[in-house]
Design a protein around this motif. Structure first.
Motif, PDB file in Angstrom:
ATOM      1  N   ASP A  54      48.235  35.938  34.295  1.00 26.93           N
ATOM      2  CA  ASP A  54      47.805  35.421  35.809  1.00 26.93           C
ATOM      3  C   ASP A  54      48.819  36.417  36.803  1.00 26.93           C
ATOM      4  O   ASP A  54      48.193  36.793  37.780  1.00 26.93           O
ATOM      5  N   ARG A  55      49.901  36.707  36.257  1.00 29.37           N
ATOM      6  CA  ARG A  55      50.759  37.490  37.124  1.00 29.37           C
ATOM      7  C   ARG A  55      50.323  39.094  36.984  1.00 29.37           C
ATOM      8  O   ARG A  55      50.290  39.816  38.029  1.00 29.37           O
ATOM      9  N   VAL A  56      49.931  39.320  35.677  1.00 24.96           N
ATOM     10  CA  VAL A  56      49.234  40.968  35.659  1.00 24.96           C
ATOM     11  C   VAL A  56      48.115  40.950  36.717  1.00 24.96           C
ATOM     12  O   VAL A  56      47.850  41.986  37.395  1.00 24.96           O
ATOM     13  N   ALA A  57      47.444  39.925  36.737  1.00 27.81           N
ATOM     14  CA  ALA A  57      46.083  39.973  37.715  1.00 27.81           C
ATOM     15  C   ALA A  57      46.570  40.268  39.105  1.00 27.81           C
ATOM     16  O   ALA A  57      45.725  40.994  39.776  1.00 27.81           O
ATOM     17  N   SER A  58      47.554  39.368  39.420  1.00 26.74           N
ATOM     18  CA  SER A  58      47.838  39.741  40.956  1.00 26.74           C
ATOM     19  C   SER A  58      48.270  41.076  41.258  1.00 26.74           C
ATOM     20  O   SER A  58      48.052  41.527  42.108  1.00 26.74           O
ATOM     21  N   VAL A  59      48.981  41.712  40.131  1.00 28.80           N
ATOM     22  CA  VAL A  59      49.424  43.255  40.235  1.00 28.80           C
ATOM     23  C   VAL A  59      48.167  43.872  40.265  1.00 28.80           C
ATOM     24  O   VAL A  59      48.032  44.981  41.063  1.00 28.80           O
ATOM     25  N   LEU A  60      47.117  43.861  39.351  1.00 30.49           N
ATOM     26  CA  LEU A  60      45.779  44.492  39.315  1.00 30.49           C
ATOM     27  C   LEU A  60      45.298  44.547  40.639  1.00 30.49           C
ATOM     28  O   LEU A  60      44.359  45.242  40.996  1.00 30.49           O
ATOM     29  N   GLN A  61      45.149  43.337  41.313  1.00 33.77           N
ATOM     30  CA  GLN A  61      44.356  42.909  42.481  1.00 33.77           C
ATOM     31  C   GLN A  61      45.149  43.564  43.949  1.00 33.77           C
ATOM     32  O   GLN A  61      44.691  43.262  44.942  1.00 33.77           O
ATOM     33  N   ASP A  62      46.445  43.978  43.529  1.00 34.75           N
ATOM     34  CA  ASP A  62      47.257  44.561  44.789  1.00 34.75           C
ATOM     35  C   ASP A  62      46.286  45.735  45.322  1.00 34.75           C
ATOM     36  O   ASP A  62      45.856  46.517  44.610  1.00 34.75           O
ATOM     37  N   PRO A  63      46.477  45.664  46.817  1.00 32.45           N
ATOM     38  CA  PRO A  63      45.432  46.971  47.371  1.00 32.45           C
ATOM     39  C   PRO A  63      45.795  48.247  46.763  1.00 32.45           C
ATOM     40  O   PRO A  63      44.989  49.326  46.843  1.00 32.45           O
ATOM     41  N   ARG A  97      41.270  41.232  28.055  1.00 32.20           N
ATOM     42  CA  ARG A  97      40.416  41.667  29.233  1.00 32.20           C
ATOM     43  C   ARG A  97      39.291  40.640  29.511  1.00 32.20           C
ATOM     44  O   ARG A  97      39.018  40.265  30.808  1.00 32.20           O
ATOM     45  N   ALA A  98      38.879  39.543  28.671  1.00 34.74           N
ATOM     46  CA  ALA A  98      37.809  38.724  29.213  1.00 34.74           C
ATOM     47  C   ALA A  98      38.606  37.847  29.777  1.00 34.74           C
ATOM     48  O   ALA A  98      38.137  37.199  31.245  1.00 34.74           O
ATOM     49  N   TYR A  99      39.951  37.282  29.634  1.00 33.84           N
ATOM     50  CA  TYR A  99      40.645  36.627  30.605  1.00 33.84           C
ATOM     51  C   TYR A  99      40.806  37.020  31.993  1.00 33.84           C
ATOM     52  O   TYR A  99      40.493  36.455  32.877  1.00 33.84           O
ATOM     53  N   LEU A 100      41.132  38.334  32.142  1.00 35.58           N
ATOM     54  CA  LEU A 100      41.257  38.964  33.554  1.00 35.58           C
ATOM     55  C   LEU A 100      40.024  39.037  34.317  1.00 35.58           C
ATOM     56  O   LEU A 100      39.859  38.768  35.361  1.00 35.58           O
TER      57      LEU A 100
END
Length: 142
Positions: A54-63, A97-100
């Motif tokens: 969940d934290r990694v997803a936040s990083v990946l979604q950063d502009p 990958r599937a989770y993200l």
């Protein structure tokens, strides 16, 4: 654990290192190294792994990172045959990958994945150790 790479921090409660994730201008060699404790002979994501992702997803979604292609590498310890470990490590990468994609809407095209088997242990002095059962993320944007 081994010393943190330059620019990385270790969070012992989650056993994760995130490098260059919050810099104003991330370097081209962005690398997010994660150490998720998979159970032996399993690619199932536990509660702790999902919290870290969940934290990694936040990083990946950063502009600053939304246009980056980030390859997911799955790894295994040295238990079992080489071919089996290669398959298991790919299943681990695919599960991450599937989770993200499914839980956070990260575009699948941004997340190629590969299994590395037991060929690149996190702790080469203990190839059977659980720390080798992990995933890593690497920037593949040209």
């Amino acid at each position: 654990p081994p010393p943190a790479p330059a620019g990385a921090t270790y969070a012992p409660e989650a056993s994760v290192a995130v490098a260059a994730a919050e810099q104003a201008a991330p370097p081209e060699a962005l690398s997010i190294a994660m150490r998720i404790q998979f159970e032996h002979d399993s690619s199932r994501l536990g509660d702790e792994a999902r919290q870290v992702l969940d934290r990694v997803a936040s990083v990946l979604q950063d502009p600053l990172l939304q246009d980056k292609v980030v390859e997911i590498e799955g790894h295994a310890d040295a238990s079992g045959e080489d071919a089996y470990n290669l398959s298991l490590s790919e299943e681990r990468a695919r599960a991450v990958r599937a989770y993200l994609v499914e839980q956070h809407g990260v575009m699948p095209a941004r997340l190629p994945y590969v299994g590395k088997g037991e060929s690149e242990p996190f702790d080469g002095s203990d190839p059977y150790g659980g720390v080798n059962r992990r995933v890593e993320f690497h920037n593949r944007t040209g």
